[in-house]
Design a protein around this motif. Sequence first.
Motif, PDB file in Angstrom:
ATOM      1  N   TRP A  21       3.040 -16.189   4.571  1.00 22.32           N
ATOM      2  CA  TRP A  21       2.563 -17.022   5.592  1.00 22.32           C
ATOM      3  C   TRP A  21       3.434 -16.964   6.666  1.00 22.32           C
ATOM      4  N   GLN A  22       3.088 -17.294   7.905  1.00 25.16           N
ATOM      5  CA  GLN A  22       4.063 -17.622   9.151  1.00 25.16           C
ATOM      6  C   GLN A  22       5.157 -18.091   8.787  1.00 25.16           C
ATOM      7  N   GLY A  23       6.267 -17.579   8.914  1.00 25.73           N
ATOM      8  CA  GLY A  23       7.677 -18.272   8.512  1.00 25.73           C
ATOM      9  C   GLY A  23       8.168 -18.479   6.956  1.00 25.73           C
ATOM     10  N   GLY A  24       7.301 -17.888   6.213  1.00 27.36           N
ATOM     11  CA  GLY A  24       7.838 -18.167   4.658  1.00 27.36           C
ATOM     12  C   GLY A  24       6.991 -17.202   3.699  1.00 27.36           C
ATOM     13  N   GLN A  25       7.443 -17.239   2.608  1.00 24.54           N
ATOM     14  CA  GLN A  25       6.635 -16.527   1.396  1.00 24.54           C
ATOM     15  C   GLN A  25       7.081 -16.967  -0.027  1.00 24.54           C
ATOM     16  N   SER A  26       6.138 -16.705  -0.961  1.00 21.12           N
ATOM     17  CA  SER A  26       6.627 -17.228  -2.491  1.00 21.12           C
ATOM     18  C   SER A  26       6.471 -16.203  -3.367  1.00 21.12           C
ATOM     19  N   GLY A  27       6.902 -15.886  -4.391  1.00 21.12           N
ATOM     20  CA  GLY A  27       6.704 -14.833  -5.143  1.00 21.12           C
ATOM     21  C   GLY A  27       7.424 -13.518  -4.930  1.00 21.12           C
ATOM     22  N   THR A  28       7.361 -12.693  -5.634  1.00 21.50           N
ATOM     23  CA  THR A  28       7.807 -11.302  -5.317  1.00 21.50           C
ATOM     24  C   THR A  28       7.205 -10.039  -5.969  1.00 21.50           C
ATOM     25  N   ILE A  29       7.183  -9.060  -4.945  1.00 18.72           N
ATOM     26  CA  ILE A  29       6.756  -7.786  -5.651  1.00 18.72           C
ATOM     27  C   ILE A  29       7.841  -6.717  -5.811  1.00 18.72           C
ATOM     28  N   GLY A  30       9.147  -7.436  -5.529  1.00 19.25           N
ATOM     29  CA  GLY A  30      10.428  -6.480  -5.905  1.00 19.25           C
ATOM     30  C   GLY A  30      10.624  -5.676  -4.787  1.00 19.25           C
ATOM     31  N   GLY A  31      12.120  -5.395  -4.642  1.00 20.26           N
ATOM     32  CA  GLY A  31      12.365  -4.417  -3.718  1.00 20.26           C
ATOM     33  C   GLY A  31      12.638  -4.872  -2.360  1.00 20.26           C
ATOM     34  N   GLY A  32      13.706  -5.262  -1.945  1.00 19.68           N
ATOM     35  CA  GLY A  32      13.843  -6.070  -0.434  1.00 19.68           C
ATOM     36  C   GLY A  32      13.236  -5.287   0.563  1.00 19.68           C
ATOM     37  N   ALA A  33      13.215  -3.868   0.607  1.00 17.12           N
ATOM     38  CA  ALA A  33      12.826  -3.155   1.877  1.00 17.12           C
ATOM     39  C   ALA A  33      11.537  -3.118   1.824  1.00 17.12           C
ATOM     40  N   LEU A  34      10.708  -3.115   0.654  1.00 15.95           N
ATOM     41  CA  LEU A  34       9.420  -2.987   0.719  1.00 15.95           C
ATOM     42  C   LEU A  34       8.882  -4.362   1.061  1.00 15.95           C
ATOM     43  N   GLU A  35       9.337  -5.557   0.485  1.00 21.19           N
ATOM     44  CA  GLU A  35       8.771  -6.657   0.877  1.00 21.19           C
ATOM     45  C   GLU A  35       9.078  -7.163   2.374  1.00 21.19           C
ATOM     46  N   PHE A  36      10.302  -6.822   2.894  1.00 22.66           N
ATOM     47  CA  PHE A  36      10.477  -6.894   4.168  1.00 22.66           C
ATOM     48  C   PHE A  36       9.352  -6.234   5.264  1.00 22.66           C
ATOM     49  N   GLU A  37       9.151  -5.013   4.768  1.00 26.37           N
ATOM     50  CA  GLU A  37       8.212  -4.354   5.770  1.00 26.37           C
ATOM     51  C   GLU A  37       6.942  -4.887   5.671  1.00 26.37           C
ATOM     52  N   LEU A  38       6.429  -5.209   4.460  1.00 22.79           N
ATOM     53  CA  LEU A  38       4.989  -5.615   4.339  1.00 22.79           C
ATOM     54  C   LEU A  38       5.224  -7.184   4.927  1.00 22.79           C
ATOM     55  N   ALA A  39       6.046  -8.038   5.005  1.00 21.66           N
ATOM     56  CA  ALA A  39       5.855  -9.402   5.511  1.00 21.66           C
ATOM     57  C   ALA A  39       5.890  -9.065   7.020  1.00 21.66           C
ATOM     58  N   LYS A  40       6.228  -8.237   7.681  1.00 21.98           N
ATOM     59  CA  LYS A  40       6.087  -7.997   9.101  1.00 21.98           C
ATOM     60  C   LYS A  40       4.740  -7.856   9.767  1.00 21.98           C
ATOM     61  N   SER A  41       3.802  -7.268   8.783  1.00 22.30           N
ATOM     62  CA  SER A  41       2.541  -6.988   9.149  1.00 22.30           C
ATOM     63  C   SER A  41       1.367  -7.497   8.543  1.00 22.30           C
ATOM     64  N   VAL A  42       1.681  -8.189   7.213  1.00 18.27           N
ATOM     65  CA  VAL A  42       0.429  -8.430   6.286  1.00 18.27           C
ATOM     66  C   VAL A  42      -0.439  -9.384   6.933  1.00 18.27           C
ATOM     67  N   LEU A  43       0.124 -10.349   7.791  1.00 21.42           N
ATOM     68  CA  LEU A  43      -0.690 -11.435   8.210  1.00 21.42           C
ATOM     69  C   LEU A  43      -1.620 -10.740   9.454  1.00 21.42           C
ATOM     70  N   ASN A  44      -1.477  -9.398   9.811  1.00 16.26           N
ATOM     71  CA  ASN A  44      -2.046  -8.993  10.803  1.00 16.26           C
ATOM     72  C   ASN A  44      -3.614  -7.929  10.230  1.00 16.26           C
ATOM     73  N   VAL A  45      -3.620  -8.015   8.883  1.00 19.65           N
ATOM     74  CA  VAL A  45      -4.437  -7.260   8.200  1.00 19.65           C
ATOM     75  C   VAL A  45      -5.806  -8.177   8.459  1.00 19.65           C
ATOM     76  N   ALA A  46      -6.821  -7.421   8.849  1.00 19.39           N
ATOM     77  CA  ALA A  46      -8.058  -8.193   9.222  1.00 19.39           C
ATOM     78  C   ALA A  46      -8.647  -8.805   8.160  1.00 19.39           C
ATOM     79  N   ASP A  47      -8.634  -8.027   6.867  1.00 20.39           N
ATOM     80  CA  ASP A  47      -9.256  -8.868   5.570  1.00 20.39           C
ATOM     81  C   ASP A  47      -8.700  -8.233   4.539  1.00 20.39           C
ATOM     82  N   LYS A  48      -8.972  -7.041   4.111  1.00 19.56           N
ATOM     83  CA  LYS A  48      -8.406  -6.495   2.902  1.00 19.56           C
ATOM     84  C   LYS A  48      -7.756  -5.021   3.278  1.00 19.56           C
ATOM     85  N   ARG A  49      -6.659  -4.529   2.552  1.00 17.06           N
ATOM     86  CA  ARG A  49      -6.256  -3.149   2.929  1.00 17.06           C
ATOM     87  C   ARG A  49      -5.586  -2.792   1.718  1.00 17.06           C
ATOM     88  N   LEU A  50      -5.949  -1.469   1.087  1.00 15.47           N
ATOM     89  CA  LEU A  50      -5.461  -0.715  -0.007  1.00 15.47           C
ATOM     90  C   LEU A  50      -4.487   0.358   0.593  1.00 15.47           C
TER      91      LEU A  50
END
Length: 310
Positions: free
Chosen positions: A41-70
């Motif tokens: 969420w804006q300014g935070g997160q919980s849980g982990t999918i592992g891999g700091g780089a993967l989480e960091f990159e995803l956290a920057k963009s996931v809130l901009n996903v319109a609905d669902k993305r594979l």
Amino acid sequence: MGFDLNALERAVTEHGRVARVVITGIQGSSPREIGASMLVWQGGQSGTIGGGALEFELAKSVLNVADKRLSRHALGPELGQCCGGAVQIVTEVFEQNTLPTSQNGVVVRAVDGSHTMPLRVQKLLKDARSGALIETHVCQGWFIEAVHKTTRALWVWGAGHVGRALVNTLAPLPEFATTWIDTSEDRFPNNVPEDVTKLPAQNPAALVKHAPKNAEHLILTYSHALDLELCHQLLTHDFQFAGLIGSKSKWARFQSRLAALGHSNAQISRITCPIGNPILGKHPQAIAIGVGSSLLKASQTVAQTQRNSA
């Protein structure tokens, strides 16, 4: 692992727009397994999918996903991680009016824009009604997950230093449904983990009869007399596992006293004492690590046995 609908609802209630990211496929090496997820969420997160780089990159963009993305991510070439594998990820964004519901303990939804549920997915839902195990995966453009269920009832008796260390160590693990008991409200810390049920009771031993007979128990109260009474009541009630904090000399005294209360040596030997790994030391966190390791090893053994017999 499964879809923790309660955790998602709490996050949306508290933070508004929340993205959920789930690993749905793996090729090669990955820092987490299929089904691992995180909420962002804006300014935070919980849980982990592992891999700091993967989480960091995803956290920057996931809130901009319109609905669902594979999406698919090559961990080495794309993110510079040393795992060398690739992961398939489903990202979904939820708000209060878009929270998902389950059918027969399964959450299923299209992730490719399709509106017609494939026959294969319909069959999986039918199988779920009959109790079939549902694995987290994407099938013909539809994402399928079982709803998260705790599989192990854990009762922790005592909210002192070791009890607090144990609860804080074990509460984040999704398989445990933890019930925490002590003699009064002020024995507990101010911040009890969200998914832990706190039970203050003047006479804790009277609660034993309410515990599931497949529950696991950790006895570590401030009172030897209460510890003994809990052991006595559990031997009368039955349990999956019971561990008692203490020294070998304490356990020798307890064995004699439990025998005097009418319990056989075979019954008494079902209680594990001392608990923890003595190599790790007696610090509360060290005891918690040792006990947690033992409990997780036991669950892995059971899971492996079930896989071999399937």
